[in-house]
Scaffold this motif. Structure first.
Motif, mmCIF file in Angstrom:
data_model
loop_
_atom_site.group_PDB
_atom_site.id
_atom_site.type_symbol
_atom_site.label_atom_id
_atom_site.label_comp_id
_atom_site.label_asym_id
_atom_site.label_seq_id
_atom_site.Cartn_x
_atom_site.Cartn_y
_atom_site.Cartn_z
ATOM 1 N N ILE A 25 54.224 36.763 30.963
ATOM 2 C CA ILE A 25 53.481 36.332 32.315
ATOM 3 C C ILE A 25 54.051 36.975 33.624
ATOM 4 C CG2 ILE A 25 52.553 34.518 33.581
ATOM 5 C CD1 ILE A 25 51.683 33.147 30.979
ATOM 6 N N PRO A 26 55.281 36.513 33.874
ATOM 7 C CA PRO A 26 56.014 36.968 35.152
ATOM 8 C C PRO A 26 56.253 38.602 35.131
ATOM 9 C CG PRO A 26 57.405 35.175 34.066
ATOM 10 C CD PRO A 26 56.326 35.635 33.061
ATOM 11 N N VAL A 27 56.125 39.341 34.267
ATOM 12 C CA VAL A 27 56.427 40.599 34.346
ATOM 13 C C VAL A 27 55.141 41.464 33.830
ATOM 14 C CG1 VAL A 27 58.816 40.505 33.713
ATOM 15 C CG2 VAL A 27 57.376 40.674 31.807
ATOM 16 N N LEU A 28 53.778 40.774 33.998
ATOM 17 C CA LEU A 28 52.751 41.435 33.441
ATOM 18 C C LEU A 28 52.271 42.831 34.434
ATOM 19 C CD1 LEU A 28 49.781 38.780 32.925
ATOM 20 C CD2 LEU A 28 50.451 40.835 31.527
ATOM 21 N N PRO A 29 52.652 42.729 35.853
ATOM 22 C CA PRO A 29 52.339 43.897 36.552
ATOM 23 C C PRO A 29 53.209 45.176 36.171
ATOM 24 C CG PRO A 29 52.461 41.904 38.024
ATOM 25 C CD PRO A 29 53.109 41.510 36.676
ATOM 26 N N GLU A 30 54.258 44.785 35.796
ATOM 27 C CA GLU A 30 55.478 45.946 35.247
ATOM 28 C C GLU A 30 54.878 46.449 33.768
ATOM 29 O OE1 GLU A 30 57.037 43.555 38.293
ATOM 30 O OE2 GLU A 30 56.291 42.929 36.621
ATOM 31 N N LEU A 31 54.283 45.563 32.936
ATOM 32 C CA LEU A 31 54.027 45.777 31.751
ATOM 33 C C LEU A 31 52.710 46.667 31.656
ATOM 34 C CD1 LEU A 31 54.592 42.565 29.432
ATOM 35 C CD2 LEU A 31 56.043 44.743 29.534
ATOM 36 N N ALA A 32 51.956 46.342 32.741
ATOM 37 C CA ALA A 32 50.738 47.184 32.817
ATOM 38 C C ALA A 32 50.824 48.463 33.734
ATOM 39 C CB ALA A 32 49.543 46.231 33.749
ATOM 40 N N ILE A 41 43.932 46.160 32.764
ATOM 41 C CA ILE A 41 45.125 46.421 31.727
ATOM 42 C C ILE A 41 46.007 45.220 31.669
ATOM 43 C CG2 ILE A 41 47.343 47.829 30.991
ATOM 44 C CD1 ILE A 41 46.141 49.824 32.585
ATOM 45 N N SER A 42 46.253 44.427 32.553
ATOM 46 C CA SER A 42 47.012 43.102 32.772
ATOM 47 C C SER A 42 46.023 42.074 31.937
ATOM 48 C CB SER A 42 47.172 42.556 34.077
ATOM 49 O OG SER A 42 48.169 43.483 34.870
ATOM 50 N N THR A 43 44.978 42.093 32.267
ATOM 51 C CA THR A 43 43.981 41.026 31.648
ATOM 52 C C THR A 43 43.926 41.461 30.019
ATOM 53 O OG1 THR A 43 42.441 40.890 33.443
ATOM 54 C CG2 THR A 43 41.397 40.313 31.388
ATOM 55 N N PHE A 44 43.960 42.681 29.705
ATOM 56 C CA PHE A 44 44.252 43.266 28.296
ATOM 57 C C PHE A 44 45.400 42.678 27.566
ATOM 58 C CE2 PHE A 44 44.865 46.808 25.111
ATOM 59 C CZ PHE A 44 44.226 46.607 24.414
ATOM 60 N N ILE A 45 46.457 42.870 28.267
ATOM 61 C CA ILE A 45 47.682 42.298 27.810
ATOM 62 C C ILE A 45 47.605 40.932 27.675
ATOM 63 C CG2 ILE A 45 50.214 42.430 27.856
ATOM 64 C CD1 ILE A 45 49.659 45.221 29.343
ATOM 65 N N PHE A 46 47.166 40.260 28.749
ATOM 66 C CA PHE A 46 47.375 38.681 28.868
ATOM 67 C C PHE A 46 46.537 38.047 27.978
ATOM 68 C CE2 PHE A 46 45.992 34.705 30.785
ATOM 69 C CZ PHE A 46 47.131 34.071 30.820
ATOM 70 N N SER A 47 45.166 38.665 27.900
ATOM 71 C CA SER A 47 44.165 37.649 27.091
ATOM 72 C C SER A 47 43.981 38.076 25.522
ATOM 73 C CB SER A 47 42.780 37.934 27.748
ATOM 74 O OG SER A 47 42.686 37.424 28.992
ATOM 75 N N GLY A 48 44.742 39.364 25.220
ATOM 76 C CA GLY A 48 44.667 39.615 23.947
ATOM 77 C C GLY A 48 45.414 38.441 22.891
ATOM 78 N N TYR A 49 46.370 37.860 23.547
ATOM 79 C CA TYR A 49 46.881 36.925 22.559
ATOM 80 C C TYR A 49 45.944 35.609 22.215
ATOM 81 C CZ TYR A 49 50.436 33.208 21.715
ATOM 82 O OH TYR A 49 51.143 32.102 20.883
ATOM 83 N N PHE A 50 45.282 35.156 23.483
ATOM 84 C CA PHE A 50 44.458 34.092 23.144
ATOM 85 C C PHE A 50 43.131 34.365 22.185
ATOM 86 C CE2 PHE A 50 46.664 33.564 27.187
ATOM 87 C CZ PHE A 50 47.361 32.333 26.722
#
Length: 386
Positions: A25-32, A41-50
């Motif tokens: 979560i704290p590094v989502l911008p960098e991962l995206a 892309i951030s939403t894709f990486i974050f929400s994919g888990y749930f």
């Protein structure tokens, strides 16, 4: 000695799994992709888990009943290690997103089997409190260490929690894992009423068994306390999710980012402490749930004036209520199917609460929607369990 071995196998696993899930979560911008990445892309990486967890909870709960809780538990942690390794060492955004989805599937495998196992232990209420303490501790540690260790490398915390997950896997695969479930089988889902001996004698095909589980879902929701438990769970986590999802925008004029982070951290701390307390007090599950609802509602009411206390009370309410809710479910059935169905209520609330509440934000404003959700939650005090 056996308890000293088996609890660390399960407890370290939930800490590692939850820590890894929140470490992104704290590094989502960098991962995206930093400035070149998009919010999509951030939403894709974050929400994919749930999404992965929500889709997997019930099917893998059913699988736990068929092949045994321990096998599904091990599968969940192995999938967590596998996907954590991809997240740690890949920068391809498609691989990151797919890995997050599969990490969620691992979560969906882990929790129904874990709750089903604990429900069978003699000290199940105390163990549920300890388990939920470490669940919330993992969430808090994931966010905290991801931020603190980012200076050493964006993925330092992700790598660290993946390594911890590897160690937990080794414990689960060892003799310590075998001690979790002495009989090594799942607990079949049965309703306290409406049993049909003739049907039980049939040689069930897969299609018939799926139809049977769908019928059991309908009957359990409509003809036992399970429907009430599930409804309370959805509304509790929906109200808390609504507040958490919108509080950054609501508080932008009077809270700094560090103050907001402190408030959210307080909710994790409170959930940890309240889980331990709820697991140890000699009070029936119905009253534990009601105490949690009152605490969470009080937190939502205070959110318009006292953010730190509000999030602390909200976390305390969630941590208290979930122990009582799981105990109530386990009296109906401690099966993987029942625990999977219960957990879908948590994810449905967290996912749908903010969406449903957003329709009312424009006409009524943040404060009216927050307070309205608290009143709806308080109405759950009049829902009779048992």
């Amino acid at each position: 000695m056996s308890m000293n071995l088996k609890k660390p196998a399960l407890y370290s696993s939930v800490f590692a799994l939850q820590g890894l899930s929140n470490a992104v979560i704290p590094v989502l911008p960098e991962l995206a992709g930093g400035n070149s990445g998009s919010s999509a892309i951030s939403t894709f990486i974050f929400s994919g888990y749930f999404m992965g967890a929500l889709l997997a909870l019930v099917p893998l709960g059913i699988l736990a009943d068929r092949v045994g809780n321990l096998k599904v538990l091990r599968f969940g942690m192995l999938l967590t290690v596998f996907t954590g390794s991809f997240i740690a060492f890949s920068d391809n955004q498609w691989i990151l997103g797919i890995s997050r989805f599969l990490e969620g599937v691992g979560c969906g495998a882990f929790f129904p089997a874990a709750f089903s196992i604990i429900a069978e232990w003699e000290d199940s209420q105390q163990s549920l409190g300890e388990f939920n303490f470490l669940l919330n501790a993992g969430l808090a540690a994931g966010v905290l260490f991801s931020g603190l260790l980012a200076g050493f490398g964006i993925k330092t915390a992700i790598i660290s929690f993946t390594f911890l997950a590897v160690l937990s896997c080794i414990l689960l695969i060892s003799e310590a894992g075998e001690l979790l479930v002495p009989n090594r089988i799942g607990k079949k889902f049965t309703l306290p009423e409406n049993r049909n001996p003739a049907r039980n004698q049939q040689d069930l095909s897969l299609l018939h068994e799926i139809r049977s589980y769908l019928e059991k879902t309908r009957e359990s929701l409509l003809k036992t306390d399970f429907g009430r438990i599930w409804g309370i769970t959805v509304l509790l986590y929906g109200a808390m999710g609504l507040l958490t999802a919108n509080y950054a925008d609501y508080s932008a004029g009077f809270l700094t980012k560090p103050e907001l982070g402190l408030a959210i951290s307080a909710s994790y701390l409170a959930a940890m402490l309240s889980s331990l307390i709820a697991g140890r007090i000699a009070v029936n599950s119905k009253n534990i749930v009601k105490a949690g609802i009152v605490l969470a509602s009080a937190g939502i009411f205070l959110s318009v004036k006292l953010p730190l206390l509000a999030f602390f009370l909200m976390g305390a309410g969630g941590g208290t209520a979930v122990v009582g809710l799981i105990m109530a479910v386990s009296r109906i059935s401690p099966s993987g199917f029942a625990m999977g169905l219960f957990n879908t209520g948590i994810y449905a609330g967290l996912g749908l609460g903010p969406i449903f509440g957003s329709f009312f934000l424009e006409p009524f404003g943040y404060e009216a929607v927050f307070l309205g959700s608290a009143f709806v939650l308080l109405a759950m005090l009049f829902v009779e369990l048992e």
